[in-house]
Design a protein around this motif. Structure first.
Motif, mmCIF file in Angstrom:
data_model
loop_
_atom_site.group_PDB
_atom_site.id
_atom_site.type_symbol
_atom_site.label_atom_id
_atom_site.label_comp_id
_atom_site.label_asym_id
_atom_site.label_seq_id
_atom_site.Cartn_x
_atom_site.Cartn_y
_atom_site.Cartn_z
ATOM 1 N N GLY A 267 0.814 -1.209 0.000
ATOM 2 C CA GLY A 267 0.000 0.000 0.000
ATOM 3 C C GLY A 267 0.844 1.253 0.000
ATOM 4 N N TYR A 268 1.968 1.203 0.729
ATOM 5 C CA TYR A 268 2.862 2.357 0.810
ATOM 6 C C TYR A 268 3.585 2.607 -0.522
ATOM 7 N N PHE A 269 4.111 1.538 -1.105
ATOM 8 C CA PHE A 269 4.923 1.699 -2.317
ATOM 9 C C PHE A 269 4.099 1.846 -3.595
ATOM 10 N N PHE A 270 2.925 1.213 -3.648
ATOM 11 C CA PHE A 270 2.174 1.195 -4.905
ATOM 12 C C PHE A 270 0.851 1.956 -4.868
ATOM 13 N N ALA A 271 0.399 2.377 -3.697
ATOM 14 C CA ALA A 271 -0.874 3.096 -3.625
ATOM 15 C C ALA A 271 -0.754 4.389 -2.836
ATOM 16 N N SER A 272 0.473 4.797 -2.551
ATOM 17 C CA SER A 272 0.734 6.064 -1.836
ATOM 18 C C SER A 272 0.018 6.136 -0.497
ATOM 19 N N GLU A 273 -0.125 4.986 0.181
ATOM 20 C CA GLU A 273 -0.750 4.976 1.499
ATOM 21 C C GLU A 273 0.275 5.395 2.547
ATOM 22 N N THR A 274 -0.192 6.088 3.570
ATOM 23 C CA THR A 274 0.694 6.633 4.599
ATOM 24 C C THR A 274 1.320 5.518 5.433
ATOM 25 N N LEU A 275 2.616 5.645 5.690
ATOM 26 C CA LEU A 275 3.313 4.726 6.577
ATOM 27 C C LEU A 275 4.022 5.551 7.647
ATOM 28 N N GLY A 276 3.218 6.122 8.547
ATOM 29 C CA GLY A 276 3.760 6.958 9.606
ATOM 30 C C GLY A 276 3.865 6.200 10.917
ATOM 31 N N LEU A 277 4.170 6.925 11.980
ATOM 32 C CA LEU A 277 4.342 6.326 13.303
ATOM 33 C C LEU A 277 3.044 5.658 13.768
ATOM 34 N N ARG A 278 1.898 6.274 13.460
ATOM 35 C CA ARG A 278 0.615 5.704 13.860
ATOM 36 C C ARG A 278 0.431 4.303 13.263
ATOM 37 N N THR A 279 0.661 4.187 11.968
ATOM 38 C CA THR A 279 0.480 2.900 11.295
ATOM 39 C C THR A 279 1.472 1.865 11.808
ATOM 40 N N ILE A 280 2.720 2.296 12.008
ATOM 41 C CA ILE A 280 3.758 1.364 12.466
ATOM 42 C C ILE A 280 3.448 0.845 13.870
ATOM 43 N N LEU A 281 3.096 1.750 14.799
ATOM 44 C CA LEU A 281 2.803 1.340 16.175
ATOM 45 C C LEU A 281 1.556 0.460 16.236
ATOM 46 N N GLY A 282 0.507 0.855 15.509
ATOM 47 C CA GLY A 282 -0.721 0.067 15.504
ATOM 48 C C GLY A 282 -0.489 -1.321 14.937
ATOM 49 N N THR A 283 0.262 -1.384 13.834
ATOM 50 C CA THR A 283 0.548 -2.673 13.204
ATOM 51 C C THR A 283 1.362 -3.572 14.118
ATOM 52 N N LEU A 284 2.420 -3.021 14.720
ATOM 53 C CA LEU A 284 3.260 -3.821 15.620
ATOM 54 C C LEU A 284 2.472 -4.338 16.813
ATOM 55 N N SER A 285 1.619 -3.499 17.375
ATOM 56 C CA SER A 285 0.830 -3.913 18.538
ATOM 57 C C SER A 285 -0.093 -5.069 18.191
ATOM 58 N N VAL A 286 -0.786 -4.949 17.063
ATOM 59 C CA VAL A 286 -1.709 -6.008 16.652
ATOM 60 C C VAL A 286 -0.950 -7.297 16.362
ATOM 61 N N LEU A 287 0.184 -7.198 15.670
ATOM 62 C CA LEU A 287 0.943 -8.395 15.310
ATOM 63 C C LEU A 287 1.561 -9.066 16.530
ATOM 64 N N ILE A 288 2.026 -8.274 17.506
ATOM 65 C CA ILE A 288 2.542 -8.859 18.752
ATOM 66 C C ILE A 288 1.429 -9.603 19.477
ATOM 67 N N SER A 289 0.243 -8.986 19.525
ATOM 68 C CA SER A 289 -0.907 -9.626 20.155
ATOM 69 C C SER A 289 -1.240 -10.956 19.492
#
Length: 303
Positions: A267-289
């Motif tokens: 999504g970041y590389f091909f659809a210009s979707e944002t990859l900021g701190l919010r997305t990174i922290l949210g993603t890591l939290s969900v994946l750790i869970s």
């Protein structure tokens, strides 16, 4: 030589369920920009279901009995009509990578269902911490008060994805108690067929056909649909079935951690979707869970 070939096939199979399934979220987002979401989902699953159903018959599998059809239809409502219907609809409002992260919470809801509804799982401190981390990850993605950069995801889209994850987990729990075709190929084909047909019918009262003009749809959107049918549903599923018979469920289940990461990066590389701190922290939290929950040894409640 045979060992090398076997290892190569296994590596390729993992590549399919990691990369192909992870990339379907971007394909959905491309498709729903031009094709109404339920119609797009209906075409994907009806055609894929028809192919899988036909392949199962060719392999000698018996058609589902009336009782098996009833079970398949109930699961199709939960998985394809509600879960996928909401996912396709939500991707009009939510970035594809974040949608994948939200659906990665399915093991969280499955564990909650086992604890609260079936009472087949015991709540432990490890599970409590994992569940709280997962909930915190979703909250980070949705919060308007946290100053983490990047806009929070659309709340209506987020709620749709949470409901989608819940219905999938409910279907996963109910599957264990239902009478379904013994052939996994026939089982999935029947569910996809039923789900595709019901999605097509659901799109009718919602007025989607009035807004659907096939000749106006771009080649990119049609290719996205073709990719979802062939790669996402047919190739992805048959590869998964093959892999589950050659590797442990724990190893195969790692796709649940990899797919969201693949979706976020695509999504970041091909659809210009944002990859900021919010997305990174949210993603890591969900994946750790999800990682903690899926690697926690089940502790059944005593009868």
């Amino acid at each position: 030589m045979e060992t090398v070939r076997s290892t190569t096939r296994i590596v390729l199979a993992f590549a399919v369920i990691y990369l192909v399934w992870g990339s379907t979220f971007l394909a959905i987002r491309i498709g729903v920009h031009e094709v109404p979401p339920l119609i797009l989902a209906a075409m994907r699953f009806f055609i894929a279901g028809l192919v899988l159903y036909g392949c199962a018959l060719i392999q000698g599998s018996a058609s589902p009995t009336l009782r098996q059809w009833r079970s398949a239809i109930l699961l199709a409502i939960l998985i394809f009509v509600i879960n996928y219907g909401l996912l396709f609809w939500a991707e009009q409002r939510v970035p594809s990578g974040v949608a994948a992260v939200m659906l990665a919470t399915i093991p969280v809801f499955t564990t909650l269902a086992e604890i609260l509804i079936l009472r087949t799982q015991r709540l432990t401190l490890r599970l409590v911490i994992a569940l709280l981390i997962g909930i915190a990850g979703v909250a980070v993605l949705m919060s308007r008060s946290l100053n983490l950069g990047g806009a929070p995801i659309d709340h209506l889209g987020a709620l749709a994805l949470i409901l989608a994850a819940f219905t999938w987990s409910l279907a996963s729990v109910l599957t264990r108690k239902m009478h379904l075709p013994p052939s996994k190929l026939m089982n999935s084909g029947a569910q996809m067929l039923a789900g595709g047909a019901m999605l097509a019918l659901t799109a009718l009262p919602l007025g989607e056909y009035q807004n659907f003009h096939p000749l106006a749809v771009s080649r990119a959107a049609w290719l996205a649909l073709l990719y979802l049918i062939v790669a996402g549903s047919i190739l992805g599923f048959t590869t998964y079935i093959w892999l589950i018979h050659h590797e442990s469920p724990t190893k195969v289940g790692t796709y649940a951690y990899v797919n969201p990461v693949v979706a976020v990066l695509l999504g970041y590389f091909f659809a210009s979707e944002t990859l900021g701190l919010r997305t990174i922290l949210g993603t890591l939290s969900v994946l750790i869970s999800v990682l903690v929950i899926t690697t926690t040894k089940s502790k059944s409640v005593s009868a």
